[in-house]
Design an enzyme around this catalytic site. Sequence first.
Site, PDB file in Angstrom:
ATOM      1  CG  ASP A  90      -1.990   0.772   1.303  1.00 34.57           C
ATOM      2  OD1 ASP A  90      -2.525   1.642   0.084  1.00 34.57           O
ATOM      3  OD2 ASP A  90      -3.053   0.551   1.930  1.00 34.57           O
ATOM      4  CG  ASP A 125      -5.826   5.501  -3.019  1.00 31.91           C
ATOM      5  OD1 ASP A 125      -4.961   4.718  -2.629  1.00 31.91           O
ATOM      6  OD2 ASP A 125      -7.096   5.113  -2.533  1.00 31.91           O
ATOM      7  CB  ALA A 193     -12.799   5.616   1.698  1.00 28.89           C
ATOM      8  CB  CYS A 276     -10.389 -22.027  18.148  1.00 27.24           C
ATOM      9  SG  CYS A 276      -8.852 -22.190  16.735  1.00 27.24           S
ATOM     10  CB  CYS A 278      -6.502 -22.910  15.627  1.00 31.88           C
ATOM     11  SG  CYS A 278      -5.602 -22.037  16.448  1.00 31.88           S
ATOM     12  CB  CYS A 281      -7.779 -22.838  20.200  1.00 33.74           C
ATOM     13  SG  CYS A 281      -7.541 -21.416  20.038  1.00 33.74           S
TER      14      CYS A 281
END
Length: 481
Positions: A90, A125, A193, A276, A278, A281
Amino acid sequence: MPITFEVTEKDIAGRLGRLKAGHRTIRTPALLPVVNPHLQPVTAAEMQAMGAEGLITNAYIFSRSEDFRERALSLGLHRLLGFDGLIMTDSGSFQLSVYGEVEITNMETLRFQAAIGSDIFVPLDIPTPPDADRGQAERELGLTMARLREAKELLGPDAPVAGPVQGGRFQDLREEAGREVGELGFTFCPVGAVVPLMESYRYGDLVDVVTASKRGIPASSCVHLFGAGHPAMFALAVAMGCDIFDSAAYALYARERRYLTPSGSAKLDELQELPCPCRICRSHSAEEMRSSAECERLLALHNLQVSLAEISRIRQAIQDGVLWELVDERCRSHPQLLKGYRALLNHAGSLEVFDRVSKRRFFYRGSESCARTEVVRYHALMERLSLPPRVLISMDGREPPGFDLALPFRPPFGPYPQELGETFPIGQSEIPDWDEAMVCAGCRGIQRLIETHPGCRVAISCPDEWIALVRREVPGVEVVQ
Ligand code: GUN
Ligand code: ZN
């Protein structure tokens, strides 16, 4: 080399695709985790090991730090970060939206992004905030478009530059911006935006802004939703036709000790359990995670896995043609998401043209399902049925004499010829006991059939309990007892 995008499967306005920039290709929908070189709880190499095919980082941050700047220029971003997937950078526009100014020009940032080996560059931008008035939105859009033109002219038509779509909250400006960005030859279009809308849970407004932008952006372009977001809104965004997300939520929430789930987030300090699958966890209790010296990093790892897993779930849903079911499920987890979902359903007429012909199933999940694209499309099909002079629509299975043809009735769609009984959507729809919303929707199908066959006598055989509703919804129709 130009950025190219290929669509391989569709569902609603969502798609499975392949985005190619330089010699790197990623599958979409994709999540590009945000990497901030200054404070990074998860390394880029770890992200790659977790399945992230791309990431996004902020070139402005690299350009402002002497140390990072020199290393990025000499090593290139891929070696510096230890990541050989797709890297998008960015420009500093986000800083512009937060601090009001940046010390870099459009061409300086673009040349810097090229010099550090980014795969996708973003021009400078102007992110117009949603509360800006029309004059400001127009002025800033004009400046953004001038910078996009400058990028094309000075870097050439094939430079891997993204074409952000701005325009504030004004839908006509968004649509026009999308069209112009397409005409300038940008094949990768971030919708910009929208962070303030997401931060304040204005998902209804978000849907209106994104669908307006999408009306202008060519269907063949890859669409990135800048700064999104929480995994609970990915399915909604994909359904609108967004292909790329660049979430920092995994790290921002971790810093606030918040635990992401696909349907919301929780305060770690209030959790007794870590619900969870994963690795983090399963190998820590909530108390262990809380008291760990690495708490923020563990949370960030978990949060990122949840976000990446949601993207996989969405990709599978598109493959199976069950994205509406997933959107419905996710959007019931917060009233503002439900508002976004309803706003999306309001656009079903324009989404229908993108939707696929056949899907695995249509699960009725309440009145919202009546506004789905498949129902809109089915009602449009009524016009094309060729019918004999006397038609009975049988809602109760009875077939009294005196008719040339009896059509069964399947809410929320409506009447159907026997030969469509096995095809999508009639044959693959699962509905519970009839409710008012679905019968009303089915009546809209009947109404449409009557309007488009003026020479035809149409009567309805109807269970007693629905007669009043049918008479109300299809005024003047003949009901046979
Ligand atoms: N990050 C979040 N929103 C925006 C935006 O509108 N433009 C750019 N360049 N970056 C963003
Ligand atoms: Zn987890």
